[in-house]
Design a protein around this motif. Sequence first.
Motif, short mmCIF file in Angstrom:
data_model
loop_
_atom_site.label_atom_id
_atom_site.label_comp_id
_atom_site.label_asym_id
_atom_site.label_seq_id
_atom_site.Cartn_x
_atom_site.Cartn_y
_atom_site.Cartn_z
N UNK A 120 29.81 19.16 72.79
CA UNK A 120 29.37 17.77 72.67
C UNK A 120 28.01 17.64 71.96
N UNK A 124 27.48 16.00 68.22
CA UNK A 124 26.50 14.91 68.06
C UNK A 124 25.45 15.25 67.02
N UNK A 149 31.84 12.94 64.19
CA UNK A 149 31.61 13.12 65.63
C UNK A 149 32.94 13.11 66.39
N UNK A 150 33.77 12.12 66.10
CA UNK A 150 35.02 11.98 66.85
C UNK A 150 35.99 13.13 66.57
N UNK A 153 34.63 16.67 68.01
CA UNK A 153 34.75 16.78 69.46
C UNK A 153 36.21 16.70 69.93
N UNK A 154 36.95 15.75 69.38
CA UNK A 154 38.25 15.45 69.98
C UNK A 154 39.38 16.42 69.62
N UNK A 157 39.00 18.97 72.26
CA UNK A 157 39.13 18.27 73.54
C UNK A 157 40.61 18.00 73.86
N UNK A 158 41.30 17.38 72.93
CA UNK A 158 42.70 17.02 73.19
C UNK A 158 43.58 18.26 73.20
#
Lengths: 260, 226
Positions: A120, A124, A149-150, A153-154, A157-158
């Motif tokens: 994270x 960022x 950013x999205x 991270x994602x 994450x997903x």
Amino acid sequence: MHDGTERKHSSMRPGGWKWRLFLRSFLLQAVWNPRGMQDVGFFFAMAPLARTMDDEERREFLKRHMGFFNTNPVLAPYIIGAVARAEMEGRGAEEAEEIKKALGGVLGMAGDALMWGGLRPAAGLIAAAVALYGLQTGIWGVWTAPVVMLVVYNVPHIFLKARGVARGLSVGPEAASELLGRGFRRAVLATRWAGAFAAGFVLALAAFGTESGGLASAVVMGAFLVLGAVAARLRIPSTLVAAAGAVGGIILMVSGFHGG
Amino acid sequence: MNDGIAILILALMAGAVAVDTTAALQLMFSQPVVAGMLAGLVVGEAATGLMVGLTLQLVWAGVLPVGGAGFPDAGVAAVVGAGSAGLLASQGHPTGWAVATGLLVALATGWVGRIVVTGLRRRNIQLADRARDAVLAGDLRGVQRAVIRAIGIRFSTSALLAAAVIGLALVIAARLLPETGPETYPALVWAAPLSVGAAVAVSRGWGGRVSVAAGLVAGAVLLALM
């Protein structure tokens, strides 16, 4: 309970369970509270399994799954999947609590290190570097940094959430051992170094890429570099340090220093 | 756009990013660089919003929301800060003052938000008790109701907080801010070193320090080549 539960649960396609558990894992912290922490969220994730139970079975199920629970929300699906597997195979009464206790702490620490301490902040800071470079050069639009950013991270994450449910359902608690191999430690280090690299990059852009005040800029930056490190080490709230910085910035602005 | 409508949209956005912070999804729309740009876009000042969001991203780069630890409500703060700065800039205030005001308002909101979140989390104990009682009484939907209520309360509390703070900021700024002034504010001069300090402290050891140095050199080289 064993035969009945297994029969009823087997009527749903395995993919259906994966999908439900995966989606419900995104609400694990909805009712986060200081007493049971993720207790309600964990029960909410497991609740579809209780629909086919009679009252007595449901009471036992509740006792097993609505007690204290806390782990990292991104790696929680490994536990949710493993516990769901135990429940579907009729071993919930013996194994569910054990799985939650054994994996909750381990995956909590590992997940916090990877996601909150590594990925994270890295995402960022990379986005911040992209934003700053974009604002200075105007070579790309304002959308770029938020999208970076999205995505940064994602994607992990997903992927981790989906894989956690799938592997937990397939192999049970061993899924966590698969995850926490040598590669995991490397991934934590890689994300932390990526974040630190991006922070250095931002500092270079802020120091040399703007209309700065020369010596004054260097002195202020040096002072805040030390302050930032000391504040983080001593766990002084960054908001307090930043508020002092913001006021300092106003004083600089009023005095005619417009760098940065 | 009318200021009232803008504040309403910003409040709804603050509610949504508050929910994304921890309660649901956690897709990081609540990260300041994302939330700030989106809030700026709403008021027609996307670049100003991105600048505020970028600064807040650096300020809170080292914050670790681990376990029960309190944390600044960075997403709501970014919406409030970027929204206030954008509205002030669009009203004709000098951009330097607009950004400075937005950042101070955002830092205050982050601090207040931390207290609000702690209070809401304590209140969730009651929702957990009700959910448990409902399930014991054979009502499985009690858990769903608890989840929906907790999310609804988080959303509405943050939306109200955002609307109140932005409204207050605009009223105070209209009376106190000078009509003229600089068009830039040196946010990065203090925010960038703060983030580096936090990054080094978080990454610990030589690896982190070498990575920061490598980033510093890479940034300088890139600028030299431009």
